[in-house]
Write an enzyme that holds these catalytic residues in place. Structure first.
Site, PDB file in Angstrom:
ATOM      1  N   TYR A 153       0.862  -1.191   0.000  1.00  0.00           N
ATOM      2  CA  TYR A 153       0.000   0.000   0.000  1.00  0.00           C
ATOM      3  C   TYR A 153       0.892   1.232   0.000  1.00  0.00           C
ATOM      4  O   TYR A 153       1.883   1.316   0.741  1.00  0.00           O
ATOM      5  CB  TYR A 153      -0.887   0.016   1.245  1.00  0.00           C
ATOM      6  CG  TYR A 153      -1.666   1.306   1.439  1.00  0.00           C
ATOM      7  CD1 TYR A 153      -2.954   1.440   0.948  1.00  0.00           C
ATOM      8  CD2 TYR A 153      -1.096   2.389   2.113  1.00  0.00           C
ATOM      9  CE1 TYR A 153      -3.664   2.627   1.113  1.00  0.00           C
ATOM     10  CE2 TYR A 153      -1.793   3.577   2.280  1.00  0.00           C
ATOM     11  CZ  TYR A 153      -3.068   3.690   1.777  1.00  0.00           C
ATOM     12  OH  TYR A 153      -3.769   4.869   1.939  1.00  0.00           O
ATOM     13  N   GLU A 241      -3.680   7.598  -3.801  1.00  0.00           N
ATOM     14  CA  GLU A 241      -3.642   6.358  -3.015  1.00  0.00           C
ATOM     15  C   GLU A 241      -3.560   5.167  -3.970  1.00  0.00           C
ATOM     16  O   GLU A 241      -4.440   4.986  -4.814  1.00  0.00           O
ATOM     17  CB  GLU A 241      -4.893   6.257  -2.138  1.00  0.00           C
ATOM     18  CG  GLU A 241      -4.914   5.018  -1.258  1.00  0.00           C
ATOM     19  CD  GLU A 241      -6.207   4.929  -0.455  1.00  0.00           C
ATOM     20  OE1 GLU A 241      -6.139   4.583   0.731  1.00  0.00           O
ATOM     21  OE2 GLU A 241      -7.277   5.210  -1.027  1.00  0.00           O
TER      22      GLU A 241
END
Length: 432
Positions: A153, A241
């Site tokens: 991530y 993101e």
């Protein structure tokens, strides 16, 4: 009617609170600020990233089955992923009214892509996040399917606490970062970036190392991180993101899925991006409201809420519910108010057949209450308002505003505070 509100506008605000709390851990709060009013399809976000040198899957966009076939053939990929392009999540488990199950399919045969596209394009796809009847699919994305050997991530976002950009990463990707932050906070890494000096090579390498990239992949990941930061600055993003930010068995570092949020104050210099805004899945009334810089979210009650500010809108809806009423919507006027906006707001509210009363709740910080009052009286006269109207004004020039309302001769019910306004609005509906 707190539940519908929580399911729509509330979800956005709770997401902010949850993410900030989860990412906070042992360091200051990280605040994410989404641009809820700019909607980009997946293929649009991928193109923006690719245009800035970020590695994404090779893909084409098609609006017909024949185009999808040609795209699949041009890819010359070992495996192809076909994705219906809608804004709602949960596509993989969605159902089309053509009978096809799933908005995401893997295949090695271009002919299968054509067959599936015929059952997608022009049909409605229903997921947990769409209206009951689903959303019409107008385009599909035909992309190269890549195997992912490891998922991480990575995000870059604006953090008010440090007055600049912050990188946040975790070696555990492909899952909700909030869950990782709760169960394994030690796997969340944060790095502040000096916005004047930019990202340093050692910062990018350290983040790549924290994400678990090894050997030559570490430098590749660092290069992608720097490109993502340059993208973040160039497009005036508030958040980029990437989840998953993954590696492939062939030794590639790829941004497989990304969410980009934009600073709406930069619209004047990001005209090309904002022109991509996909409003096709909005309710028509939302698009009409946007023409006048109004923010509208429809609910299923009968008391219309006319406010300035999302927080005040939430509080107004909640207090109506606590007093036994049901909000029909919330309509946010924002800060730079003109009388014409007030008029258009009333026009939108009164066009909803469900609305049986209107509650105006305005706090005049930067808003001049007298402008609101003039707009209200003009709207009441010209639209020949037929439903009860309760008005609570507080703040700048409020006494002049109250004089305007009191001397208007119109059947406007004034309220002393929010509690009083909610009770009077609910009571006006109950009398019918």
């Amino acid at each position: 009617m707190a539940a519908p509100l929580a399911g729509q506008a509330g979800a956005v605000l709770r997401d902010l609170a949850l993410r900030s709390a989860c990412l906070r851990g042992s360091f200051p709060a990280v605040q994410l600020t989404p641009r809820r009013w700019l909607n980009l399809q997946e293929y649009q976000s991928k193109k923006i990233m690719a245009d800035h040198g970020v590695t994404v899957q090779r893909f084409f966009v098609a609006d017909s089955a024949n185009d999808a076939l040609e795209a699949a053939q041009r890819l010359k990929a070992k495996e192809i992923v076909l994705k219906a392009q809608i804004l709602a999540g949960g596509r993989g488990k969605g159902i089309f009214n053509s009978g096809l199950k799933g908005g995401v399919h893997l295949t090695k045969d271009p002919k299968t892509v054509e067959r599936l596209a015929k059952q997608m394009i022009g049909y409605n796809l229903s997921t947990k996040q769409t209206p009951k009847d689903g959303v019409t699919v107008k385009k599909v994305m035909v992309a190269e399917a890549l195997n992912i050997s490891r998922e991480t991530y990575f995000a870059i976002l604006m953090d008010r606490a440090c007055n600049g950009p912050v990188m946040v990463g975790s070696p555990q990707g492909g899952v909700d970062i909030e869950e990782v932050a709760v169960t394994s906070p030690e796997l969340i890494f944060k790095e502040e970036i000096d916005i004047f000096e930019g990202i340093k090579d050692h910062q990018a390498l350290q983040m790549a190392k924290n994400l678990g990239f090894k050997g030559p992949l570490q430098q590749k990941a660092a290069d992608q991180i720097k490109k993502l930061y340059n993208l973040f600055l160039k497009i005036d993003a508030t958040q980029v993101e990437v989840n998953p930010f993954g590696e492939t068995p062939e030794g590639q570092v790829v941004c497989f899925d990304a969410k980009i949020n934009f600073d709406d104050n930069a619209e004047f210099r990001q005209k090309e991006i904002f022109a991509m805004d996909d409003k096709s899945e909005n309710e028509p009334i939302e698009n009409e409201a946007a023409k006048y810089d109004l923010k509208y979210i429809g609910l299923d009650g009968n008391i219309a809420c006319f406010v300035n500010g999302a927080g005040l809108a939430m509080a107004t809806c909640d207090i109506i519910s606590l007093n036994g009423g049901k909000p029909a919507n919330f309509l946010d006027l924002g800060g730079g108010v003109k009388e014409a906006q007030v008029y258009q707001a009333f026009k939108l509210l009164t066009a909803d057949p469900k609305v049986e009363a209107i509650l105006v709740n305005i706090f005049g910080g930067i808003v001049n209450c007298a402008i609101i009052a003039n707009g209200i009286t003009k709207a009441c006269r010209e639209l020949e308002l037929k439903v009860p109207l309760v008005v609570r004004l507080e703040g700048t020039n409020v006494h002049e505003a109250q004089r305007i309302l009191n001397e208007s001769g119109l059947p406007i019910t004034s309220a002393n505070d929010l509690e009083d306004a909610a009770k009077k609005a609910v009571a006006s509906v109950d009398k019918k």
